[in-house]
Design a protein around this motif. Sequence first.
Motif, PDB file in Angstrom:
ATOM      1  N   GLY A 116     -59.244  -9.645  -6.853  1.00  0.00           N
ATOM      2  CA  GLY A 116     -60.005  -9.756  -5.623  1.00  0.00           C
ATOM      3  C   GLY A 116     -59.800 -11.057  -4.889  1.00  0.00           C
ATOM      4  N   GLU A 117     -59.115 -11.994  -5.493  1.00  0.00           N
ATOM      5  CA  GLU A 117     -58.873 -13.282  -4.853  1.00  0.00           C
ATOM      6  C   GLU A 117     -57.609 -13.218  -4.012  1.00  0.00           C
ATOM      7  OE1 GLU A 117     -58.075 -17.987  -6.107  1.00  0.00           O
ATOM      8  OE2 GLU A 117     -58.488 -16.456  -7.632  1.00  0.00           O
ATOM      9  N   SER A 118     -57.614 -13.881  -2.887  1.00  0.00           N
ATOM     10  CA  SER A 118     -56.431 -13.902  -2.030  1.00  0.00           C
ATOM     11  C   SER A 118     -55.259 -14.562  -2.752  1.00  0.00           C
ATOM     12  CB  SER A 118     -56.733 -14.655  -0.731  1.00  0.00           C
ATOM     13  OG  SER A 118     -55.555 -14.796   0.042  1.00  0.00           O
ATOM     14  N   LYS A 119     -54.074 -14.052  -2.523  1.00  0.00           N
ATOM     15  CA  LYS A 119     -52.882 -14.587  -3.161  1.00  0.00           C
ATOM     16  C   LYS A 119     -52.237 -15.697  -2.344  1.00  0.00           C
ATOM     17  CE  LYS A 119     -51.819 -10.241  -5.529  1.00  0.00           C
ATOM     18  NZ  LYS A 119     -50.817  -9.163  -5.756  1.00  0.00           N
ATOM     19  N   VAL A 120     -52.842 -16.042  -1.236  1.00  0.00           N
ATOM     20  CA  VAL A 120     -52.263 -17.059  -0.367  1.00  0.00           C
ATOM     21  C   VAL A 120     -53.315 -18.055   0.097  1.00  0.00           C
ATOM     22  CG1 VAL A 120     -50.441 -15.522   0.477  1.00  0.00           C
ATOM     23  CG2 VAL A 120     -52.615 -15.672   1.714  1.00  0.00           C
ATOM     24  N   HIS A 121     -52.861 -19.252   0.476  1.00  0.00           N
ATOM     25  CA  HIS A 121     -53.689 -20.241   1.151  1.00  0.00           C
ATOM     26  C   HIS A 121     -53.401 -20.129   2.646  1.00  0.00           C
ATOM     27  CE1 HIS A 121     -54.905 -22.385  -2.516  1.00  0.00           C
ATOM     28  NE2 HIS A 121     -53.658 -22.291  -2.927  1.00  0.00           N
ATOM     29  N   VAL A 122     -54.437 -20.057   3.458  1.00  0.00           N
ATOM     30  CA  VAL A 122     -54.276 -20.008   4.911  1.00  0.00           C
ATOM     31  C   VAL A 122     -54.752 -21.339   5.488  1.00  0.00           C
ATOM     32  CG1 VAL A 122     -54.904 -18.863   7.053  1.00  0.00           C
ATOM     33  CG2 VAL A 122     -54.588 -17.518   4.962  1.00  0.00           C
ATOM     34  N   ILE A 123     -53.841 -22.059   6.124  1.00  0.00           N
ATOM     35  CA  ILE A 123     -54.158 -23.343   6.744  1.00  0.00           C
ATOM     36  C   ILE A 123     -54.114 -23.143   8.258  1.00  0.00           C
ATOM     37  CG2 ILE A 123     -53.631 -25.796   6.834  1.00  0.00           C
ATOM     38  CD1 ILE A 123     -54.214 -24.713   4.026  1.00  0.00           C
ATOM     39  N   GLU A 124     -55.237 -23.377   8.926  1.00  0.00           N
ATOM     40  CA  GLU A 124     -55.355 -23.056  10.349  1.00  0.00           C
ATOM     41  C   GLU A 124     -55.936 -24.225  11.132  1.00  0.00           C
ATOM     42  OE1 GLU A 124     -57.589 -19.589  12.990  1.00  0.00           O
ATOM     43  OE2 GLU A 124     -56.944 -19.189  10.930  1.00  0.00           O
ATOM     44  N   SER A 125     -55.416 -24.442  12.314  1.00  0.00           N
ATOM     45  CA  SER A 125     -55.907 -25.529  13.165  1.00  0.00           C
ATOM     46  C   SER A 125     -57.147 -25.094  13.927  1.00  0.00           C
ATOM     47  CB  SER A 125     -54.828 -25.951  14.165  1.00  0.00           C
ATOM     48  OG  SER A 125     -54.683 -24.965  15.178  1.00  0.00           O
ATOM     49  N   GLU A 126     -57.856 -26.065  14.483  1.00  0.00           N
ATOM     50  CA  GLU A 126     -58.881 -25.763  15.464  1.00  0.00           C
ATOM     51  C   GLU A 126     -58.191 -25.189  16.709  1.00  0.00           C
ATOM     52  OE1 GLU A 126     -62.194 -26.047  15.311  1.00  0.00           O
ATOM     53  OE2 GLU A 126     -62.088 -26.715  13.225  1.00  0.00           O
TER      54      GLU A 126
END
Length: 231
Positions: A116-126
């Motif tokens: 159930g945990e995401s397999k990726v890290h999502v890095i997003e700007s403002e």
Amino acid sequence: MSICHVNRVFKSMLKGWHEHGVSLRVGLAALLALSLLGCASSASVVETWDGNPAAAERAATLKTPGEIRLVRVNGRNMTNFLMDDLALDYALLPGENEVVFVYKTIWAKTGVVKNGESKVHVIESEPQVARFEAAAGETYRFEFDRPETRQEAERMMPQFSASVVSSSGQSVASSSVWDPAEEVAASRTPIPESQSVGASANGANALDQLKAVWETASDEDKKAFLRWAFE
């Protein structure tokens, strides 16, 4: 793939559905796929205005890489595509333009991932905003530093900024954190009322209506529609 081509395909599909009794749900799903995924074609250009202003014939082009997603252009919400990492071209009317966008990178997680945990890290700007004068027929693109690691991407986000450069490589704008209170007027280029109101009321086709509903629907409504369409 142009919208005109989508319309022709849609009319052909409608005839086939009527003759063969195919489910309307399947038809709507196919139409949605054509209208959204058709824009992913390398030859497609997403228009950023309403109506049919004369200046559209001299539109400039803003090329966006997969890491950048346009949110608003001159106060007008841009379509949310099913896949965020699409490289798209946006047509801009000549003159002053305000472009709001988000920069996002995705990094695979290392090690064991729990169920159930995401397999990726999502890095997003403002949300970022860039304002610049678009020249008729000119092509613009984004330039920004590309991180080599997730840790570097995380360090970059608080100070993230992208430049908009012309085809000659000249920078015409640098982005900053977007403040909605400073947004320009939503309709920078006046459009005659007979076109913007009358046409939508009397001459809008099925594709235009579906796109209009899709753009105003919530994320939950969109998910519910897709589940319904593909059942």
